[in-house]
Enzyme design. Structure first.
Site, PDB file in Angstrom:
ATOM      1  N   HIS A   1       0.849  -1.210   0.000  1.00  0.00           N
ATOM      2  CA  HIS A   1       0.000   0.000   0.000  1.00  0.00           C
ATOM      3  C   HIS A   1       0.878   1.251   0.000  1.00  0.00           C
ATOM      4  CE1 HIS A   1      -3.107  -2.674   2.174  1.00  0.00           C
ATOM      5  NE2 HIS A   1      -3.661  -2.350   1.017  1.00  0.00           N
TER       6      HIS A   1
ATOM      7  N   LYS B   1     -18.205  -6.564   6.703  1.00  0.00           N
ATOM      8  CA  LYS B   1     -16.978  -7.255   6.276  1.00  0.00           C
ATOM      9  C   LYS B   1     -16.152  -7.636   7.500  1.00  0.00           C
ATOM     10  CE  LYS B   1     -13.352  -6.865   2.821  1.00  0.00           C
ATOM     11  NZ  LYS B   1     -12.666  -6.037   1.863  1.00  0.00           N
TER      12      LYS B   1
ATOM     13  N   ARG C   1      -1.419  -5.364  -8.541  1.00  0.00           N
ATOM     14  CA  ARG C   1      -0.247  -6.225  -8.385  1.00  0.00           C
ATOM     15  C   ARG C   1      -0.221  -7.160  -9.589  1.00  0.00           C
ATOM     16  NH1 ARG C   1      -2.329  -7.799  -2.598  1.00  0.00           N
ATOM     17  NH2 ARG C   1      -4.106  -7.752  -3.987  1.00  0.00           N
TER      18      ARG C   1
ATOM     19  N   SER D   1      -2.771  -7.788   2.459  1.00  0.00           N
ATOM     20  CA  SER D   1      -3.108  -7.781   3.890  1.00  0.00           C
ATOM     21  C   SER D   1      -3.501  -9.189   4.327  1.00  0.00           C
ATOM     22  CB  SER D   1      -4.272  -6.825   4.163  1.00  0.00           C
ATOM     23  OG  SER D   1      -3.936  -5.521   3.782  1.00  0.00           O
TER      24      SER D   1
HETATM   25  O1  PNS Z   1      -8.799  -2.913  -0.016  1.00  0.00           O
HETATM   26  P1  PNS Z   1     -10.034  -3.427  -0.694  1.00  0.00           P
HETATM   27  O2  PNS Z   1     -10.832  -4.293   0.253  1.00  0.00           O
HETATM   28  O3  PNS Z   1      -9.730  -4.113  -1.993  1.00  0.00           O
HETATM   29  O4  PNS Z   1     -10.926  -2.109  -1.025  1.00  0.00           O
HETATM   30  C1  PNS Z   1     -12.169  -2.240  -1.667  1.00  0.00           C
HETATM   31  C2  PNS Z   1     -12.935  -0.899  -1.664  1.00  0.00           C
HETATM   32  C3  PNS Z   1     -13.048  -0.330  -0.273  1.00  0.00           C
HETATM   33  C4  PNS Z   1     -12.219   0.085  -2.550  1.00  0.00           C
HETATM   34  C5  PNS Z   1     -14.353  -1.190  -2.265  1.00  0.00           C
HETATM   35  O5  PNS Z   1     -14.913  -2.284  -1.615  1.00  0.00           O
HETATM   36  C6  PNS Z   1     -15.312  -0.007  -2.163  1.00  0.00           C
HETATM   37  O6  PNS Z   1     -15.105   1.019  -2.744  1.00  0.00           O
HETATM   38  N1  PNS Z   1     -16.400  -0.179  -1.370  1.00  0.00           N
HETATM   39  C7  PNS Z   1     -17.401   0.840  -1.157  1.00  0.00           C
HETATM   40  C8  PNS Z   1     -18.715   0.523  -1.892  1.00  0.00           C
HETATM   41  C9  PNS Z   1     -18.552   0.821  -3.368  1.00  0.00           C
HETATM   42  O7  PNS Z   1     -18.603   1.955  -3.764  1.00  0.00           O
HETATM   43  N2  PNS Z   1     -18.302  -0.260  -4.175  1.00  0.00           N
HETATM   44  C10 PNS Z   1     -17.942  -0.149  -5.576  1.00  0.00           C
HETATM   45  C11 PNS Z   1     -19.088   0.019  -6.528  1.00  0.00           C
HETATM   46  S1  PNS Z   1     -20.538  -0.890  -6.176  1.00  0.00           S
END
Ligand code: PNS
Length: 165
Positions: free
Chosen positions: A18, A42, A91, A129
């Site tokens: 990150h 989650k 990645r 993570s």
């Molecule tokens: O580190 P991650 O878990 O891959 O991050 C995912 C994240 C937080 C970017 C994604 O789950 C997110 O944006 N969630 C908020 C809800 C949302 O807007 N989802 C995308 C379109 S439905």
């Protein structure tokens, strides 16, 4: 106007991967808002407060970085923060499908917001993570893969296991 990007994620916990994306992002944007998704549905190892504390400690020296949390739709959050760029890291190819899907959905939800992807340094290509938590939970050596504060917090979480980091 200074350019600002939102760098969203779960950051459960933040890794050197990150940080690599963030540092690269700072070469492109004037400011980055690192924002943790607050999603009680989650399952996470660290609470949002713990993750926020770790991010703040790790990023305390960076004046052009802000740490925040959000819930609900990412595009709504970004717009509310007057920001039209979402920064995400890629990645391996395995990330691509999920990121592609999310970027297309976000674009459908709000066409004013662009998703921008940066590649992590090759050194962090294999870390996430999730894999860090798994290794740490069995006492695996995670030295050099996460910032010091994360190492400390993981040691506290898995207190019963002699964690090498
Ligand atoms: O580190 P991650 O878990 O891959 O991050 C995912 C994240 C937080 C970017 C994604 O789950 C997110 O944006 N969630 C908020 C809800 C949302 O807007 N989802 C995308 C379109 S439905």
């Amino acid at each position: 106007m200074p350019s600002t990007a939102v760098y969203p994620g779960s950051f459960d916990p933040i890794t050197n991967g990150h940080l690599s994306i963030l540092n690269r992002g700072l070469e492109v944007f004037d400011k980055i808002i690192v924002s943790i998704l607050n999603n009680p549905q989650k399952k996470s190892l660290f609470t949002v407060e713990e993750r926020l504390e770790m991010l703040k400690e790790v990023l305390s020296g960076k004046t052009n970085v802000e740490v925040d949390t959000f819930d609900g739709l990412l595009v709504d959050y970004a717009q509310g923060r007057n920001c039209n760029v979402i920064l995400r890291g890629i990645r391996a190819m395995s990330d691509f499908e999920y990121e592609f899907q999310m970027a297309l959905m976000n674009r459908r939800l709000n066409r004013d917001i662009q998703s921008i992807f940066l590649m992590t340094d090759y050194k962090w290509f294999y870390i996430s993570s999730t894999i860090i938590k798994e290794a740490a939970s069995f006492g695996g050596d995670i030295s050099g893969l996460v910032p010091e504060v994360v190492c400390r917090r993981l040691k506290e979480k898995f207190g019963h296991i002699p964690l090498r980091c």
